[in-house]
Design a protein around this motif. Structure first.
Motif, PDB file in Angstrom:
ATOM      1  N   PRO A  67      12.207  -1.518  -7.874  1.00  0.00           N
ATOM      2  CA  PRO A  67      12.548  -1.773  -6.471  1.00  0.00           C
ATOM      3  C   PRO A  67      13.741  -2.725  -6.351  1.00  0.00           C
ATOM      4  N   LEU A  68      14.590  -2.440  -5.387  1.00  0.00           N
ATOM      5  CA  LEU A  68      15.746  -3.308  -5.146  1.00  0.00           C
ATOM      6  C   LEU A  68      15.322  -4.562  -4.399  1.00  0.00           C
ATOM      7  N   THR A  69      15.977  -5.643  -4.729  1.00  0.00           N
ATOM      8  CA  THR A  69      15.820  -6.845  -3.926  1.00  0.00           C
ATOM      9  C   THR A  69      16.799  -6.741  -2.755  1.00  0.00           C
ATOM     10  N   GLY A  95       8.554   2.086   9.735  1.00  0.00           N
ATOM     11  CA  GLY A  95       7.600   2.580   8.747  1.00  0.00           C
ATOM     12  C   GLY A  95       8.248   3.314   7.581  1.00  0.00           C
ATOM     13  N   LEU A  96       9.552   3.120   7.386  1.00  0.00           N
ATOM     14  CA  LEU A  96      10.277   3.849   6.349  1.00  0.00           C
ATOM     15  C   LEU A  96      10.357   3.095   5.026  1.00  0.00           C
ATOM     16  N   VAL A  97      10.149   1.790   5.067  1.00  0.00           N
ATOM     17  CA  VAL A  97      10.122   0.966   3.859  1.00  0.00           C
ATOM     18  C   VAL A  97       9.040  -0.097   4.010  1.00  0.00           C
ATOM     19  N   THR A  98       8.648  -0.655   2.867  1.00  0.00           N
ATOM     20  CA  THR A  98       7.818  -1.850   2.880  1.00  0.00           C
ATOM     21  C   THR A  98       8.621  -2.967   2.236  1.00  0.00           C
ATOM     22  N   ILE A 112      10.675  -1.144  -0.892  1.00  0.00           N
ATOM     23  CA  ILE A 112      10.115   0.096  -1.434  1.00  0.00           C
ATOM     24  C   ILE A 112      10.083   1.126  -0.311  1.00  0.00           C
ATOM     25  N   VAL A 113      10.619   2.306  -0.580  1.00  0.00           N
ATOM     26  CA  VAL A 113      10.650   3.378   0.416  1.00  0.00           C
ATOM     27  C   VAL A 113       9.262   4.013   0.490  1.00  0.00           C
ATOM     28  N   GLY A 117       9.557   7.591   4.644  1.00  0.00           N
ATOM     29  CA  GLY A 117      10.972   7.348   4.364  1.00  0.00           C
ATOM     30  C   GLY A 117      11.542   8.404   3.442  1.00  0.00           C
ATOM     31  N   ARG A 118      10.786   8.752   2.399  1.00  0.00           N
ATOM     32  CA  ARG A 118      11.235   9.811   1.479  1.00  0.00           C
ATOM     33  C   ARG A 118      11.314  11.155   2.197  1.00  0.00           C
TER      34      ARG A 118
END
Length: 174
Positions: A67-69, A95-98, A112-113, A117-118
């Motif tokens: 996961p990206l920061t 609601g597309l990422v957490t 995190i997608v 989102g996916r």
């Protein structure tokens, strides 16, 4: 076209002599990239995302397995971390990422997608493909090759790289 292949592999002195072909390649590459990104941005807007939100979603999902920061996302988007953070908050509200704080350092937030989102990325991509396939039919082989030479150069695949050698050989066989 041969001028662009030669320019990409030439030393600095020889490169300046082939400047016109080089600039032609830049023009073709920018034309293609701008046109395709316009398609992408329009499709993102149709589903309620601003282009930056869509790009953030793409980067968060496609940048790699970890996961990206927020900081890495900002770097990949070439924006300041505060704007990346705000964009991620907007995507989280949709609601597309957490957003998750890293257990080892609570100051660091990873993105995190989510499945929605996916799914949205897949829908945008499918819609974009229709436009891009038509756009491809309007390009000449010369335009494609000119753009590829420049994009290859920009990606750091210089004259000594295997891919550059393959592309140059392919162009000289045409």
């Amino acid at each position: 076209m041969d001028l662009l292949a030669e320019w990409a592999s030439a030393e600095e002195d020889a490169r300046s002599e082939k400047f016109n072909g080089y600039v032609h390649g830049i023009a073709q590459a920018r034309y293609i990239v701008r046109k395709v990104w316009r398609f992408v941005d329009e499709e993102a807007r149709k589903v309620g995302l601003e282009p930056l939100q869509h790009q953030a979603l793409l980067q968060a999902f496609g940048a790699g397995p970890a996961p990206l920061t927020i900081g890495k996302l900002a770097e990949r988007l070439d924006i300041v971390p505060a704007l990346a953070s705000r964009t991620v908050k907007e995507l989280a509200q949709l609601g597309l990422v957490t957003r998750t704080r890293r257990p080892d350092d609570k100051r660091v937030i990873t993105v995190i997608v989510t499945e929605p989102g996916r799914d949205l990325l897949r829908a945008i991509d499918a819609a974009v493909h229709v436009h891009v396939e038509y756009f491809h039919s309007t390009l000449t082989d010369e335009q494609r090759r000119a753009a590829l030479v420049i994009l290859t150069f920009y990606a750091g695949l210089g004259s000594r790289s295997r891919l550059s050698a393959i592309m140059t050989a392919d162009m000289s066989n045409s």
